[in-house]
Motif scaffolding. Structure first.
Motif, PDB file in Angstrom:
ATOM      1  N   ALA A  56       0.848  -1.274   0.037  1.00 39.49           N
ATOM      2  CA  ALA A  56       0.037  -0.113   0.093  1.00 39.49           C
ATOM      3  C   ALA A  56       0.830   1.345  -0.150  1.00 39.49           C
ATOM      4  N   LEU A  57       2.017   1.269   0.747  1.00 40.67           N
ATOM      5  CA  LEU A  57       3.148   2.305   0.789  1.00 40.67           C
ATOM      6  C   LEU A  57       3.356   2.512  -0.447  1.00 40.67           C
ATOM      7  N   PHE A  58       4.032   1.511  -1.336  1.00 41.79           N
ATOM      8  CA  PHE A  58       4.463   1.671  -2.694  1.00 41.79           C
ATOM      9  C   PHE A  58       3.294   2.497  -3.684  1.00 41.79           C
ATOM     10  N   TYR A 261       1.531   0.979   9.549  1.00 41.65           N
ATOM     11  CA  TYR A 261       1.718   1.467   8.120  1.00 41.65           C
ATOM     12  C   TYR A 261       2.871   2.657   8.337  1.00 41.65           C
ATOM     13  N   ALA A 262       2.742   3.306   9.293  1.00 41.02           N
ATOM     14  CA  ALA A 262       3.890   4.342   9.477  1.00 41.02           C
ATOM     15  C   ALA A 262       5.312   3.551   9.999  1.00 41.02           C
ATOM     16  N   SER A 263       5.081   2.490  10.587  1.00 37.25           N
ATOM     17  CA  SER A 263       6.261   1.745  10.985  1.00 37.25           C
ATOM     18  C   SER A 263       6.947   1.295   9.497  1.00 37.25           C
ATOM     19  N   ALA A 264       6.123   0.781   8.594  1.00 38.58           N
ATOM     20  CA  ALA A 264       6.505   0.331   7.126  1.00 38.58           C
ATOM     21  C   ALA A 264       7.148   1.415   6.271  1.00 38.58           C
ATOM     22  N   ALA A 265       6.671   2.852   6.724  1.00 43.54           N
ATOM     23  CA  ALA A 265       7.373   4.092   6.125  1.00 43.54           C
ATOM     24  C   ALA A 265       8.938   4.350   6.793  1.00 43.54           C
ATOM     25  N   SER A 266       9.012   4.274   8.162  1.00 43.63           N
ATOM     26  CA  SER A 266       9.935   4.372   8.626  1.00 43.63           C
ATOM     27  C   SER A 266      11.049   3.138   8.436  1.00 43.63           C
ATOM     28  N   MET A 267      10.730   2.053   8.094  1.00 47.88           N
ATOM     29  CA  MET A 267      11.532   0.845   7.640  1.00 47.88           C
ATOM     30  C   MET A 267      12.188   1.298   6.268  1.00 47.88           C
ATOM     31  N   VAL A 268      11.364   2.056   5.293  1.00 50.52           N
ATOM     32  CA  VAL A 268      11.669   2.418   4.047  1.00 50.52           C
ATOM     33  C   VAL A 268      12.767   3.455   4.112  1.00 50.52           C
ATOM     34  N   LEU A 269      12.576   4.271   5.116  1.00 51.93           N
ATOM     35  CA  LEU A 269      13.351   5.385   5.253  1.00 51.93           C
ATOM     36  C   LEU A 269      14.945   4.938   6.005  1.00 51.93           C
ATOM     37  N   PHE A 270      14.739   4.093   6.832  1.00 54.79           N
ATOM     38  CA  PHE A 270      15.957   3.371   7.377  1.00 54.79           C
ATOM     39  C   PHE A 270      16.724   2.739   6.147  1.00 54.79           C
TER      40      PHE A 270
END
Length: 289
Positions: A56-58, A261-270
């Motif tokens: 969903a994030l992508f 969902y925000a955790s998934a975004a933070s993993m992408v940022l990491f």
């Protein structure tokens, strides 16, 4: 036993760092990755979703907009910080410069101010109806500028505020590195008739490679993680035009209660920061050894 006693203090000091690393980085990172695979809302149970959050994030256009704005911010800010920090360091390191102590205090002071306070200060300076800058423009007969109603103008203010706050630390690094350049290099260049620009280009810049690498690396990571300054200055506005990736994560996780969902975004940022660091170390780190 004798060997153990000899190594006990290094073990104690490294042990403290390991405990801090596990407590404040490793455990939160593992929890973040776990939550990124769930529909956790910050309360209640966390139902396992697999990689649905990432899928969903992508497909989320707002995620790409905030990421693009963050990259744009970093691309503009990092060269500016590098150039301004180096320029001020050279100025304060010059033997002909007067008032060095006052200059150091003036340029170092912004580093002691938190991002939130800095944002408030610059918001007061550039406020559309009450700002000091528009007050000066009005007294000079000009029209007030809608600094925070225009996305580009607001972005420029963010860049100026970040440059003001981020110069001091890098300036100190460059000042220290400049003092470590052997004076004999410049004396030899003077004998050969080199100009000031040639000495800067062929002596100063090459000698500053390790420091330059560190400044660029830290400035890049800091720009990608910018939050407090933007949050207090524009809150991502106007609208969401200047919402950076960390703000996107914060808004999604705490305002919309979509922690998974925000955790998934933070993993992408990491992952992005990890790749950025590795690439920069590959390009510049090997040359500095």
């Amino acid at each position: 036993m004798k060997k153990l006693k000899k190594n006990i203090w290094p073990l104690v000091f490294t042990g403290v760092n390991i405990v801090l690393f596990i407590t404040f980085f490793l455990i939160p990172a593992i929890l973040g990755f776990y939550y990124s695979l769930t529909d956790y809302k910050g309360f209640g149970t966390a139902n396992f979703l697999g990689f649905d959050n990432y899928i969903a994030l992508f497909q989320d256009a707002s995620f790409y907009r905030s990421l693009f704005r963050t990259f744009t911010y970093a691309i503009f800010l990092v060269p500016l910080i590098y150039a301004v920090s180096l320029g001020i360091a050279i100025l304060l390191n010059n033997k002909h410069t007067k008032g060095k102590l006052i200059g150091k205090i003036v340029f170092f002071l912004p580093w002691t101010i938190s991002g939130i306070v800095a944002g408030v200060i610059w918001k007061w300076l550039f406020g559309e109806n009450f700002g000091f800058v528009n007050y000066i423009i009005g007294n000079l007969g000009g029209e007030s500028v809608p600094w925070f109603s225009n996305a580009s103008a607001a972005f420029a203010v963010i860049l100026l505020a970040a440059l003001w706050g981020g110069t001091a630390f890098n300036m100190l690094q460059f000042m220290s590195a400049l003092k470590n350049i052997p004076k004999s290099y410049y004396e030899a260049a003077d004998i050969d008739g080199a100009s000031s620009f040639q000495k800067f280009l062929y002596i100063t810049i090459p000698s500053l490679k390790p420091t330059s690498f560190m400044v660029i690396l830290l400035a890049s990571i800091g720009a990608m993680k910018e939050f407090a300054l933007v949050q207090s200055l524009t809150n991502g506005g106007p609208g969401t035009a200047n919402m950076f990736i960390v703000q996107y994560i914060y808004t999604t996780g705490f305002d919309k209660m979509r922690v998974g969902y925000a955790s998934a975004a933070s993993m992408v940022l990491f992952a992005i920061l990890l790749v950025l660091g590795l690439v920069q170390m590959k390009i510049g780190g090997g040359k500095n050894e």
